[in-house]
Write an enzyme that holds these catalytic residues in place. Structure first.
Site, short mmCIF file in Angstrom:
data_model
loop_
_atom_site.label_atom_id
_atom_site.label_comp_id
_atom_site.label_asym_id
_atom_site.label_seq_id
_atom_site.Cartn_x
_atom_site.Cartn_y
_atom_site.Cartn_z
N PHE A 10 0.82 -1.21 0.00
CA PHE A 10 0.00 0.00 0.00
C PHE A 10 0.85 1.26 0.00
O PHE A 10 1.84 1.35 0.72
CB PHE A 10 -0.88 0.05 1.26
CG PHE A 10 -1.90 -1.05 1.36
CD1 PHE A 10 -3.19 -0.87 0.90
CD2 PHE A 10 -1.56 -2.26 1.93
CE1 PHE A 10 -4.13 -1.88 1.01
CE2 PHE A 10 -2.49 -3.29 2.04
CZ PHE A 10 -3.78 -3.09 1.58
N ASP A 11 0.43 2.22 -0.79
CA ASP A 11 0.86 3.58 -0.59
C ASP A 11 0.19 4.07 0.70
O ASP A 11 -0.76 3.44 1.18
CB ASP A 11 0.44 4.44 -1.78
CG ASP A 11 0.85 5.88 -1.63
OD1 ASP A 11 2.04 6.15 -1.38
OD2 ASP A 11 -0.03 6.75 -1.74
N LEU A 12 0.66 5.18 1.26
CA LEU A 12 0.06 5.68 2.51
C LEU A 12 -0.84 6.88 2.27
O LEU A 12 -2.07 6.79 2.37
CB LEU A 12 1.16 6.04 3.51
CG LEU A 12 0.65 6.51 4.88
CD1 LEU A 12 0.02 5.36 5.65
CD2 LEU A 12 1.77 7.15 5.68
N ASP A 166 -3.00 5.69 -4.87
CA ASP A 166 -3.90 6.75 -5.33
C ASP A 166 -3.29 7.61 -6.42
O ASP A 166 -3.91 8.60 -6.84
CB ASP A 166 -4.27 7.65 -4.14
CG ASP A 166 -3.09 8.49 -3.67
OD1 ASP A 166 -3.27 9.71 -3.50
OD2 ASP A 166 -1.99 7.94 -3.47
#
Length: 216
Positions: A10-12, A166
């Site tokens: 995951f990106d944060l 995102d």
């Protein structure tokens, strides 16, 4: 043969934690200090979200880039807890993935200590086995180094992983690492923007990820 999905990367910012207002206000404050003669609207800042800070500020003023990065980070840290928000359903989905024994990691262009700060503030820190920050790699996303590092630490392979993010940097990094990708529809630029980069999936909610991996 494609293996069952076991690993979620995951990106944060903008993916697990709503830091959009924090990031925009930090950029506005920093740019206002260094370019008082220019006006940066919210929409002007959207293109700065995703790339590393040094890349963004170098594009604006190479000689003062590191100074601006330092200014940005100081303001961002000071107002971090005040301005971040949680996305609906993210905590519950991450907890469910953890409880179902999926391997979970963060791969971000943010510094390691600030990733941990965000995870701890939202209570997500206990669910991630691996955290890869900007200061742990030689090249940020879309370079695949961070993804490859996370996979190695998790003892996973590319064909059993999905990178969730995102921004186009997340999707391109996934392509470069030969892993599946998922763009989140709550991205500040929206799902249609992400579709231009051909993610494997678009998530309308983080709960969609549970359905994807359970059905794999």
């Amino acid at each position: 043969m494609t293996r069952k999905i076991t690993t979620l990367l995951f990106d944060l910012d903008g993916t697990l934690i709503n830091t959009n207002e924090l990031i925009i206000k930090t950029f506005q404050h920093t740019l206002g200090e260094y370019f008082p003669e220019r006006t940066f609207e919210r929409e002007d800042i959207y293109s700065f979200i995703g790339p590393s800070l040094i890349d963004t500020f170098t594009s604006l003023d190479p000689e003062r880039a590191q100074e601006m990065v330092d200014h940005y980070r100081a303001f961002n840290k000071e107002y971090h807890d005040e301005l971040i928000l949680e996305y609906d359903g993210v905590y519950e989905a991450i907890r469910a993935l953890y409880e179902e024994d999926y391997k979970l990691a963060i791969v971000s262009t943010k510094m390691y200590d600030m990733i941990l700060k965000g995870l701890k503030t939202t209570g997500l820190d206990k669910y991630f086995q691996v955290v890869i920050g900007l200061d742990q790699v030689a090249a940020p996303k879309p370079d695949p180094e961070g993804i490859n590092m996370a996979l190695k630490l998790l003892n996973s392979t590319a064909d059993e992983a999905i990178m969730v993010g995102d921004n186009y940097h997340d999707i391109e990094a996934a392509h470069n690492a030969n892993v599946k990708s998922a763009g989140v529809s709550w991205a500040i630029r929206g799902a249609d923007y992400l579709r231009d980069y051909n993610p494997t999936y678009i998530l309308e909610s983080m709960g969609d990820l549970l359905n994807i991996v359970r059905e794999d």
